[in-house]
Design a protein around this motif. Structure first.
Motif, PDB file in Angstrom:
ATOM      1  N   LYS A  39      -7.211  -7.962 -19.584  1.00  0.00           N
ATOM      2  CA  LYS A  39      -8.190  -9.012 -19.299  1.00  0.00           C
ATOM      3  C   LYS A  39      -7.934  -9.687 -17.948  1.00  0.00           C
ATOM      4  CE  LYS A  39      -9.238 -10.079 -24.080  1.00  0.00           C
ATOM      5  NZ  LYS A  39      -9.256 -11.104 -25.124  1.00  0.00           N
ATOM      6  N   GLU A  40      -6.677  -9.777 -17.575  1.00  0.00           N
ATOM      7  CA  GLU A  40      -6.315 -10.418 -16.308  1.00  0.00           C
ATOM      8  C   GLU A  40      -6.430  -9.405 -15.178  1.00  0.00           C
ATOM      9  OE1 GLU A  40      -2.352 -11.550 -17.081  1.00  0.00           O
ATOM     10  OE2 GLU A  40      -2.888 -12.680 -18.852  1.00  0.00           O
ATOM     11  N   SER A  41      -6.805  -9.883 -14.012  1.00  0.00           N
ATOM     12  CA  SER A  41      -6.860  -8.986 -12.856  1.00  0.00           C
ATOM     13  C   SER A  41      -5.552  -9.074 -12.072  1.00  0.00           C
ATOM     14  CB  SER A  41      -8.038  -9.344 -11.950  1.00  0.00           C
ATOM     15  OG  SER A  41      -7.898 -10.660 -11.473  1.00  0.00           O
ATOM     16  N   ASP A  42      -5.287  -8.067 -11.279  1.00  0.00           N
ATOM     17  CA  ASP A  42      -4.081  -8.003 -10.449  1.00  0.00           C
ATOM     18  C   ASP A  42      -2.800  -8.178 -11.242  1.00  0.00           C
ATOM     19  OD1 ASP A  42      -5.483  -7.472  -8.117  1.00  0.00           O
ATOM     20  OD2 ASP A  42      -5.756  -9.592  -7.661  1.00  0.00           O
ATOM     21  N   LEU A  43      -2.667  -7.392 -12.295  1.00  0.00           N
ATOM     22  CA  LEU A  43      -1.442  -7.427 -13.095  1.00  0.00           C
ATOM     23  C   LEU A  43      -0.275  -6.877 -12.279  1.00  0.00           C
ATOM     24  CD1 LEU A  43      -2.972  -6.050 -16.417  1.00  0.00           C
ATOM     25  CD2 LEU A  43      -2.215  -8.395 -15.983  1.00  0.00           C
ATOM     26  N   PRO A  44       0.946  -7.310 -12.562  1.00  0.00           N
ATOM     27  CA  PRO A  44       2.096  -6.783 -11.825  1.00  0.00           C
ATOM     28  C   PRO A  44       2.322  -5.310 -12.160  1.00  0.00           C
ATOM     29  CG  PRO A  44       2.823  -8.206 -13.603  1.00  0.00           C
ATOM     30  CD  PRO A  44       1.331  -8.308 -13.550  1.00  0.00           C
ATOM     31  N   GLY A  45       2.958  -4.613 -11.254  1.00  0.00           N
ATOM     32  CA  GLY A  45       3.264  -3.197 -11.479  1.00  0.00           C
ATOM     33  C   GLY A  45       2.275  -2.281 -10.791  1.00  0.00           C
ATOM     34  N   TYR A  46       2.363  -1.022 -11.131  1.00  0.00           N
ATOM     35  CA  TYR A  46       1.498  -0.021 -10.514  1.00  0.00           C
ATOM     36  C   TYR A  46       0.054  -0.178 -10.968  1.00  0.00           C
ATOM     37  CZ  TYR A  46       5.784   2.324  -9.122  1.00  0.00           C
ATOM     38  OH  TYR A  46       6.990   2.618  -8.578  1.00  0.00           O
ATOM     39  N   ASP A  47      -0.869   0.128 -10.090  1.00  0.00           N
ATOM     40  CA  ASP A  47      -2.299   0.068 -10.400  1.00  0.00           C
ATOM     41  C   ASP A  47      -2.717   1.410 -11.010  1.00  0.00           C
ATOM     42  OD1 ASP A  47      -5.029  -0.336 -10.531  1.00  0.00           O
ATOM     43  OD2 ASP A  47      -5.333  -0.274  -8.369  1.00  0.00           O
ATOM     44  N   LEU A  48      -2.418   1.593 -12.288  1.00  0.00           N
ATOM     45  CA  LEU A  48      -2.730   2.856 -12.955  1.00  0.00           C
ATOM     46  C   LEU A  48      -4.233   3.056 -13.119  1.00  0.00           C
ATOM     47  CD1 LEU A  48       0.094   2.980 -15.637  1.00  0.00           C
ATOM     48  CD2 LEU A  48      -0.004   4.124 -13.418  1.00  0.00           C
ATOM     49  N   GLY A  54      -9.199   7.007  -9.032  1.00  0.00           N
ATOM     50  CA  GLY A  54      -9.163   7.789  -7.797  1.00  0.00           C
ATOM     51  C   GLY A  54      -8.891   9.263  -8.017  1.00  0.00           C
ATOM     52  N   SER A  55      -8.219   9.605  -9.127  1.00  0.00           N
ATOM     53  CA  SER A  55      -7.902  11.013  -9.381  1.00  0.00           C
ATOM     54  C   SER A  55      -9.093  11.791  -9.934  1.00  0.00           C
ATOM     55  CB  SER A  55      -6.722  11.130 -10.344  1.00  0.00           C
ATOM     56  OG  SER A  55      -7.122  10.824 -11.664  1.00  0.00           O
ATOM     57  N   GLU A  56     -10.144  11.067 -10.316  1.00  0.00           N
ATOM     58  CA  GLU A  56     -11.390  11.678 -10.796  1.00  0.00           C
ATOM     59  C   GLU A  56     -11.167  12.694 -11.910  1.00  0.00           C
ATOM     60  OE1 GLU A  56     -13.373  13.088  -7.278  1.00  0.00           O
ATOM     61  OE2 GLU A  56     -13.837  11.053  -6.639  1.00  0.00           O
ATOM     62  N   GLY A  57     -10.318  12.347 -12.872  1.00  0.00           N
ATOM     63  CA  GLY A  57     -10.136  13.184 -14.047  1.00  0.00           C
ATOM     64  C   GLY A  57      -9.095  14.279 -13.936  1.00  0.00           C
ATOM     65  N   THR A  58      -8.368  14.342 -12.842  1.00  0.00           N
ATOM     66  CA  THR A  58      -7.384  15.411 -12.687  1.00  0.00           C
ATOM     67  C   THR A  58      -6.020  15.074 -13.300  1.00  0.00           C
ATOM     68  OG1 THR A  58      -6.722  14.611 -10.504  1.00  0.00           O
ATOM     69  CG2 THR A  58      -8.476  16.272 -10.588  1.00  0.00           C
ATOM     70  N   MET A  59      -5.756  13.804 -13.585  1.00  0.00           N
ATOM     71  CA  MET A  59      -4.450  13.400 -14.116  1.00  0.00           C
ATOM     72  C   MET A  59      -4.449  13.191 -15.619  1.00  0.00           C
ATOM     73  SD  MET A  59      -3.075  10.829 -11.217  1.00  0.00           S
ATOM     74  CE  MET A  59      -1.404  11.029 -11.767  1.00  0.00           C
TER      75      MET A  59
END
Length: 105
Positions: A39-48, A54-59
């Motif tokens: 619910k919160e934006s800009d959570l700590p850690g990696y932007d999964l 961005g991977s458009e379904g490849t990961m």
């Protein structure tokens, strides 16, 4: 990790794709199910969320998406401007945003 995912000309008004996709549920190739965001934006850690978008379904296979719905602008007008230099165009953009006008593109 920065938010480097689909954006395009609407980014100034609406933000990049991860702004409208706060939560994703996905399945990895080994069957592991996981959720990104919250619910919160800009959570700590990696932007999964940004990474998966961005991977458009490849990961991973995305199985659930929570979408943030944004209201349409009250007024839309179209304008075309031609400039002799990029600096002049940049000054105009700065002046428009300084007046609290947010271009949609």
């Amino acid at each position: 990790m920065s938010r480097r995912n689909a954006g395009g000309p609407h980014t100034l008004a609406y933000g990049v794709t991860t702004i409208t996709l706060p939560v994703l549920e996905a399945v990895l190739p080994d069957g592991t199910v996981f959720q990104t965001g919250g619910k919160e934006s800009d959570l700590p850690g990696y932007d999964l969320t940004g990474l998966l978008t961005g991977s458009e379904g490849t990961m991973a296979l995305v199985t659930k998406i929570i979408v943030r719905v944004m209201r349409q602008p009250e007024l839309v007008k179209t304008a075309l401007a031609v400039y002799d230099s990029a600096e002049d165009a940049g000054r105009t953009v700065a002046e428009i945003t300084a007046r609290a006008i947010t271009p949609s593109r």
